[in-house]
Design an enzyme around this catalytic site. Structure first.
Site, PDB file in Angstrom:
ATOM      1  N   HIS A   1       5.760   6.598   6.632  1.00  0.00           N
ATOM      2  CA  HIS A   1       5.434   6.180   5.261  1.00  0.00           C
ATOM      3  C   HIS A   1       4.882   7.385   4.513  1.00  0.00           C
ATOM      4  CE1 HIS A   1       1.683   5.873   7.528  1.00  0.00           C
ATOM      5  NE2 HIS A   1       1.142   6.307   6.391  1.00  0.00           N
TER       6      HIS A   1
ATOM      7  N   HIS B   1       2.190   8.958   1.136  1.00  0.00           N
ATOM      8  CA  HIS B   1       1.060   8.828   0.204  1.00  0.00           C
ATOM      9  C   HIS B   1       1.337   9.789  -0.938  1.00  0.00           C
ATOM     10  CE1 HIS B   1      -1.454   6.781   3.336  1.00  0.00           C
ATOM     11  NE2 HIS B   1      -0.699   7.515   4.144  1.00  0.00           N
TER      12      HIS B   1
ATOM     13  N   HIS C   1       3.670  10.581   6.731  1.00  0.00           N
ATOM     14  CA  HIS C   1       3.056  10.295   8.031  1.00  0.00           C
ATOM     15  C   HIS C   1       4.059   9.631   8.964  1.00  0.00           C
ATOM     16  CE1 HIS C   1      -1.192  10.243   6.046  1.00  0.00           C
ATOM     17  NE2 HIS C   1      -0.797  11.470   6.367  1.00  0.00           N
TER      18      HIS C   1
ATOM     19  N   THR D   1      -5.912   6.326   8.054  1.00  0.00           N
ATOM     20  CA  THR D   1      -6.495   6.678   6.751  1.00  0.00           C
ATOM     21  C   THR D   1      -6.558   5.467   5.812  1.00  0.00           C
ATOM     22  OG1 THR D   1      -4.377   7.244   5.746  1.00  0.00           O
ATOM     23  CG2 THR D   1      -5.572   9.017   6.908  1.00  0.00           C
ATOM     24  N   THR D   2      -6.158   4.305   6.339  1.00  0.00           N
ATOM     25  CA  THR D   2      -6.331   3.069   5.569  1.00  0.00           C
ATOM     26  C   THR D   2      -6.961   2.043   6.488  1.00  0.00           C
ATOM     27  OG1 THR D   2      -4.294   1.943   6.252  1.00  0.00           O
ATOM     28  CG2 THR D   2      -4.097   3.502   4.425  1.00  0.00           C
TER      29      THR D   2
ATOM     30  N   GLU E   1      -3.242  13.428   1.456  1.00  0.00           N
ATOM     31  CA  GLU E   1      -4.506  12.922   2.021  1.00  0.00           C
ATOM     32  C   GLU E   1      -5.285  14.098   2.623  1.00  0.00           C
ATOM     33  OE1 GLU E   1      -3.475   9.169   4.327  1.00  0.00           O
ATOM     34  OE2 GLU E   1      -4.448   8.523   2.499  1.00  0.00           O
TER      35      GLU E   1
ATOM     36  N   HIS F   1       0.838  -1.213   0.000  1.00  0.00           N
ATOM     37  CA  HIS F   1       0.000   0.000   0.000  1.00  0.00           C
ATOM     38  C   HIS F   1       0.870   1.259   0.000  1.00  0.00           C
ATOM     39  CE1 HIS F   1      -3.077  -2.861   1.091  1.00  0.00           C
ATOM     40  NE2 HIS F   1      -2.454  -3.150   2.221  1.00  0.00           N
TER      41      HIS F   1
HETATM   42  N1  LIG Z   1      -2.029   6.531   7.005  1.00  0.00           N
HETATM   43  S1  LIG Z   1      -1.977   6.450   8.591  1.00  0.00           S
HETATM   44  O1  LIG Z   1      -3.248   6.930   9.107  1.00  0.00           O
HETATM   45  O2  LIG Z   1      -0.806   7.118   9.113  1.00  0.00           O
HETATM   46  C1  LIG Z   1      -1.857   4.768   9.069  1.00  0.00           C
HETATM   47  C2  LIG Z   1      -0.921   4.358  10.020  1.00  0.00           C
HETATM   48  C3  LIG Z   1      -0.848   2.996  10.387  1.00  0.00           C
HETATM   49  C4  LIG Z   1      -1.729   2.077   9.814  1.00  0.00           C
HETATM   50  N2  LIG Z   1      -1.751   0.720  10.080  1.00  0.00           N
HETATM   51  C5  LIG Z   1      -0.980   0.069  10.943  1.00  0.00           C
HETATM   52  O3  LIG Z   1      -0.204   0.604  11.667  1.00  0.00           O
HETATM   53  C6  LIG Z   1      -1.181  -1.442  10.912  1.00  0.00           C
HETATM   54  N3  LIG Z   1      -1.313  -1.901  12.265  1.00  0.00           N
HETATM   55  C7  LIG Z   1      -2.457  -1.823  13.014  1.00  0.00           C
HETATM   56  O4  LIG Z   1      -3.459  -1.230  12.637  1.00  0.00           O
HETATM   57  C8  LIG Z   1      -2.195  -2.494  14.243  1.00  0.00           C
HETATM   58  C9  LIG Z   1      -0.878  -2.931  14.198  1.00  0.00           C
HETATM   59  C10 LIG Z   1      -0.335  -2.530  12.948  1.00  0.00           C
HETATM   60  O5  LIG Z   1       0.777  -2.695  12.504  1.00  0.00           O
HETATM   61  C11 LIG Z   1      -2.645   2.508   8.859  1.00  0.00           C
HETATM   62  C12 LIG Z   1      -2.711   3.857   8.490  1.00  0.00           C
HETATM   63 ZN   LIG Z   2      -0.507   7.404   6.129  1.00  0.00          ZN
END
Ligand SMILES: NS(=O)(=O)c1ccc(NC(=O)CN2C(=O)C=CC2=O)cc1
Ligand SMILES: [Zn+2]
Length: 261
Positions: free
Chosen positions: A94, A96, A119, A199-200, A106, A64
């Site tokens: 990471h 986007h 992010h 956001t995912t 986003e 992703h």
């Molecule tokens: N784009 S964002 O909002 O910063 C965003 C940041 C993080 C995650 N996902 C994770 O961290 C996956 N995760 C869980 O949900 C629980 C443990 C794990 O590894 C999804 C989105």
């Molecule tokens: Zn993100």
């Protein structure tokens, strides 16, 4: 195993609610930030980033986005202050981004989107015993959002873009030690903050969002290197370029966006 989702027509943001009903919840992210409607809150202090002893571990393609993971077994790299009651530990960062010439942030600002958004994901290790536990708690995560606009080369981003060829395919990972993300910060730490979500998928409503007002500048060439990543795995016959991996703004549903000074 985890439910499949993506950014395509068949599995993208407009479909996520089928497997993740919280997608239609009351504190979803991202949002359109309207500066003139944000309430200036003088009780909001500055955010403080202590990244000097951070330990980056690896960089990987999770199908992703491209993620740089950190050792979060102690309080060596934390964000605190601002809207946060505790220090929150850095877990990963990471990006986007959009397609060639298209924007891919986003969050938007008064309806305008940026080329990309970084992010930095943190969790409250004082209150919660693991990232997974914090990720499902209403105040468990703090994500620092930084906008990327295109212009000159970013002096330090090449350390990341030079490693991207190693993680072209979904599930590929490679060592990535000694990277300190403070080199990716803009000069001002002025911010907007509001209660939101991942956001995912799983879209947990567990994020205190802190979005910096000042973008950083990267070149179109540097951004183009993110687009040579693939959503698809090495064994898959389809080679789908990783781009437009952003969720559009979600309804504010009465939430207040606060502004630091
Ligand atoms: N784009 S964002 O909002 O910063 C965003 C940041 C993080 C995650 N996902 C994770 O961290 C996956 N995760 C869980 O949900 C629980 C443990 C794990 O590894 C999804 C989105
Ligand atoms: Zn993100």
């Amino acid at each position: 195993t985890g439910k499949h989702w993506g950014y395509g027509k068949e599995d993208g943001p407009s479909i996520w609610h089928k497997n993740f009903p919280v997608a239609q919840g009351s504190r979803q992210s991202p949002i359109d930030i309207v500066p003139l409607q944000a309430s200036h809150d003088s009780s909001l202090g500055p955010i403080v980033l202590n990244y000097d002893h951070c330990t980056s571990l690896n960089i990987y393609n999770n199908g992703h986005s491209v993620v740089v993971e950190f050792d979060d077994t102690d309080d060596r790299s934390v964000i605190q202050g601002g809207p946060l009651d505790n220090p929150y530990r850095l877990k990963q960062f990471h990006f986007h981004w959009g397609g060639k010439g298209c924007h891919g942030s986003e969050h938007t600002v008064a309806g305008n989107s940026y080329a990309s958004e970084l992010h930095l994901v943190h969790w409250d290790a004082i209150k919660y015993r693991s990232f997974g536990e914090a990720a499902t708690a209403s105040d468990g995560l703090a994500v620092l959002g930084i906008f990327l606009e295109t212009g000159d080369d970013h002096r330090w981003l090449h350390t990341i873009t030079d490693a991207l060829y190693m993680v072209k395919y979904k599930a590929s990972v490679t060592d990535f030690k000694g990277f300190n993300p403070k080199c990716l910060l803009p000069s001002s730490l002025h911010y907007w903050t509001y209660p939101g979500s991942l956001t995912t998928p799983p879209l947990h409503e567990s994020v205190i969002w802190i979005v910096l007002k000042e973008p950083i500048t990267v070149s179109e060439k540097q951004l183009g290197k993110f687009r040579m990543l693939l959503f698809s795995g090495e064994e898959e016959d389809q080679r789908i370029r990783m781009e437009n991996n952003f969720r559009p703004p979600q309804p504010l549903k009465g939430r207040k966006v606060r502004s630091s000074n």
